[in-house]
Design a protein around this motif. Structure first.
Motif, PDB file in Angstrom:
ATOM      1  N   ILE A  61      -1.041   6.573   6.478  1.00 20.72           N
ATOM      2  CA  ILE A  61      -0.231   5.390   6.799  1.00 20.72           C
ATOM      3  C   ILE A  61      -0.433   4.980   8.253  1.00 20.72           C
ATOM      4  O   ILE A  61      -0.598   3.792   8.571  1.00 20.72           O
ATOM      5  CB  ILE A  61       1.260   5.670   6.515  1.00 20.72           C
ATOM      6  CG1 ILE A  61       1.505   5.846   5.006  1.00 20.72           C
ATOM      7  CG2 ILE A  61       2.138   4.552   7.068  1.00 20.72           C
ATOM      8  CD1 ILE A  61       1.285   4.600   4.169  1.00 20.72           C
ATOM      9  N   VAL A  63       1.045  -7.530   4.728  1.00 20.37           N
ATOM     10  CA  VAL A  63       0.815  -6.146   4.301  1.00 20.37           C
ATOM     11  C   VAL A  63       2.071  -5.312   4.508  1.00 20.37           C
ATOM     12  O   VAL A  63       2.689  -5.346   5.583  1.00 20.37           O
ATOM     13  CB  VAL A  63      -0.359  -5.516   5.072  1.00 20.37           C
ATOM     14  CG1 VAL A  63      -0.558  -4.053   4.649  1.00 20.37           C
ATOM     15  CG2 VAL A  63      -1.637  -6.319   4.853  1.00 20.37           C
ATOM     16  N   THR A  64       2.468  -4.563   3.498  1.00 21.20           N
ATOM     17  CA  THR A  64       3.576  -3.613   3.590  1.00 21.20           C
ATOM     18  C   THR A  64       3.045  -2.228   3.271  1.00 21.20           C
ATOM     19  O   THR A  64       2.442  -2.013   2.217  1.00 21.20           O
ATOM     20  CB  THR A  64       4.704  -3.965   2.598  1.00 21.20           C
ATOM     21  OG1 THR A  64       5.190  -5.282   2.883  1.00 21.20           O
ATOM     22  CG2 THR A  64       5.849  -2.962   2.697  1.00 21.20           C
ATOM     23  N   LEU A  65       3.251  -1.286   4.185  1.00 24.98           N
ATOM     24  CA  LEU A  65       2.783   0.088   4.012  1.00 24.98           C
ATOM     25  C   LEU A  65       3.967   0.976   3.659  1.00 24.98           C
ATOM     26  O   LEU A  65       4.991   0.959   4.348  1.00 24.98           O
ATOM     27  CB  LEU A  65       2.113   0.592   5.295  1.00 24.98           C
ATOM     28  CG  LEU A  65       0.934  -0.248   5.804  1.00 24.98           C
ATOM     29  CD1 LEU A  65       0.456   0.270   7.150  1.00 24.98           C
ATOM     30  CD2 LEU A  65      -0.206  -0.252   4.798  1.00 24.98           C
ATOM     31  N   ALA A 113      -3.706   3.277   8.600  1.00 23.97           N
ATOM     32  CA  ALA A 113      -3.637   1.921   8.052  1.00 23.97           C
ATOM     33  C   ALA A 113      -2.875   0.987   8.983  1.00 23.97           C
ATOM     34  O   ALA A 113      -3.213  -0.202   9.100  1.00 23.97           O
ATOM     35  CB  ALA A 113      -2.979   1.947   6.678  1.00 23.97           C
ATOM     36  N   GLU A 114      -1.837   1.507   9.643  1.00 20.68           N
ATOM     37  CA  GLU A 114      -1.071   0.687  10.595  1.00 20.68           C
ATOM     38  C   GLU A 114      -1.962   0.211  11.733  1.00 20.68           C
ATOM     39  O   GLU A 114      -1.827  -0.924  12.214  1.00 20.68           O
ATOM     40  CB  GLU A 114       0.103   1.492  11.145  1.00 20.68           C
ATOM     41  CG  GLU A 114       1.247   1.651  10.159  1.00 20.68           C
ATOM     42  CD  GLU A 114       2.336   2.588  10.665  1.00 20.68           C
ATOM     43  OE1 GLU A 114       3.440   2.553  10.105  1.00 20.68           O
ATOM     44  OE2 GLU A 114       2.071   3.355  11.625  1.00 20.68           O
ATOM     45  N   ASP A 127       0.934   5.537   0.230  1.00 23.30           N
ATOM     46  CA  ASP A 127       0.271   6.813   0.495  1.00 23.30           C
ATOM     47  C   ASP A 127       1.316   7.817   0.922  1.00 23.30           C
ATOM     48  O   ASP A 127       2.158   7.519   1.765  1.00 23.30           O
ATOM     49  CB  ASP A 127      -0.803   6.688   1.576  1.00 23.30           C
ATOM     50  CG  ASP A 127      -1.881   7.757   1.422  1.00 23.30           C
ATOM     51  OD1 ASP A 127      -1.532   8.958   1.509  1.00 23.30           O
ATOM     52  OD2 ASP A 127      -3.055   7.410   1.203  1.00 23.30           O
ATOM     53  N   ASN A 132       5.199   4.859   2.868  1.00 27.73           N
ATOM     54  CA  ASN A 132       4.874   6.290   2.977  1.00 27.73           C
ATOM     55  C   ASN A 132       5.568   7.066   1.856  1.00 27.73           C
ATOM     56  O   ASN A 132       6.481   7.847   2.083  1.00 27.73           O
ATOM     57  CB  ASN A 132       5.305   6.803   4.359  1.00 27.73           C
ATOM     58  CG  ASN A 132       4.885   8.236   4.628  1.00 27.73           C
ATOM     59  OD1 ASN A 132       5.430   8.879   5.510  1.00 27.73           O
ATOM     60  ND2 ASN A 132       3.917   8.746   3.884  1.00 27.73           N
ATOM     61  N   GLY A 149      -1.601  -3.152  10.556  1.00 24.70           N
ATOM     62  CA  GLY A 149      -0.189  -3.204  10.920  1.00 24.70           C
ATOM     63  C   GLY A 149       0.328  -4.537  11.401  1.00 24.70           C
ATOM     64  O   GLY A 149       1.504  -4.850  11.222  1.00 24.70           O
ATOM     65  N   CYS A 191       0.838  -1.208   0.000  1.00 19.87           N
ATOM     66  CA  CYS A 191       0.000   0.000   0.000  1.00 19.87           C
ATOM     67  C   CYS A 191       0.870   1.254   0.000  1.00 19.87           C
ATOM     68  O   CYS A 191       1.813   1.355   0.791  1.00 19.87           O
ATOM     69  CB  CYS A 191      -0.899   0.029   1.229  1.00 19.87           C
ATOM     70  SG  CYS A 191      -1.908  -1.444   1.459  1.00 19.87           S
TER      71      CYS A 191
END
Length: 266
Positions: A15, A28-30, A18-19, A9, A32, A23, A7
């Motif tokens: 972020i 899932v990898t976020l 979303a975490e 953003d 920034n 998280g 993801c």
């Protein structure tokens, strides 16, 4: 399942939100970063090629609802409109320093606002008295510029101007134009790309780019043989864009202008 979700953003608050929700899920990898960094980020993570990419464009509901971000013409707040708070250009700088001609061009090109010249004129007149510091100051200038009969019908008179300034602050159309071919390169064969747009300028870019992937010759008709060497790299799965249902619009009025187009890499 063994799938991974990556993801992007550029908004740190998004972020963090979303975490809180995702998280703890190791699938899932976020990231920034602006999704313009799509290809390089996936290379760094050694995740190429991918099976699918979805772009959800425009401003998010939390950004609209948080008055201090300055995205909304319905709430008075400092003129900002940055999706990435660390970027340098903001709405206050645009409305207070750009020339009348540049403002008129911006509001016409990105807002498709027929009163663009008059709105730009009134903005410049207003800032001669004092700088426009808040969204309320800007709305007041726009309302003064738009004839009363027009204000009484149709959408909020500031809607198109706010859209135009927000697009310019965040270079939204430039980023979209630069990321679509990246996304196609990142896809595995049979992978799909979906793009959700919220106004005609975005949708036009997506439609034209997807059509360019069909490999149609772009040479002048007078040329006896094709010189452009156009290659078909995708097929379009949505002959017309998919629109939200009546039920969805009732539950989420902000979805009413959404359009989804999908293409598949071949």
């Amino acid at each position: 399942t063994s799938g991974k979700l990556i993801c992007f953003d550029q908004d740190r608050q998004a972020i963090q939100h979303a975490e809180e929700i995702l998280g703890l899920d190791k699938r899932v990898t976020l990231i920034n970063r602006n999704f313009e960094a799509l290809e390089v980020s996936l290379q760094e993570l050694n995740l190429l090629p991918v099976n699918g990419i979805i772009f959800d464009l425009g401003v998010s509901s939390p950004q609209l609802d948080e008055a201090e971000r300055g995205f909304s013409y319905m709430q008075d707040a400092p003129l900002d409109m940055r999706m990435d708070p660390s970027s340098t250009l903001n709405a206050r700088e645009i409305v207070n320093t750009w020339s009348e001609a540049a403002l008129a061009q911006l509001i016409w090109q990105y807002g498709e606002e027929k009163w663009s010249k008059r709105i730009a004129q009134f903005i410049v007149q207003s800032r001669l008295e004092r700088p426009l510091e808040t969204t309320g100051d800007l709305v007041q200038s726009i309302k003064a510029a738009v004839p009363a009969a027009v204000r009484r019908s149709g959408p909020h008179p500031a809607k198109r101007t706010f859209q135009a300034i927000r697009i310019a602050v965040n270079d939204e159309l430039g980023v979209l134009d630069r990321v679509l071919d990246q996304a196609m390169r990142c896809l595995d064969h049979g992978g799909r790309i979906g793009v959700i747009t919220f106004h005609s300028l975005e949708d036009r870019i997506v439609k034209e780019r997807m059509n360019s992937w069909l490999g149609r010759c772009t040479c002048p008709p007078e040329l006896p043989i094709c010189r452009c060497e156009a290659k078909t790299i995708a097929k379009i799965l949505t002959r017309k864009p998919i629109l939200p249902s009546i039920e969805e619009v009732e539950q989420n009025p902000r979805s009413r202008s959404a359009k989804l187009r999908v293409a598949e890499k071949i």
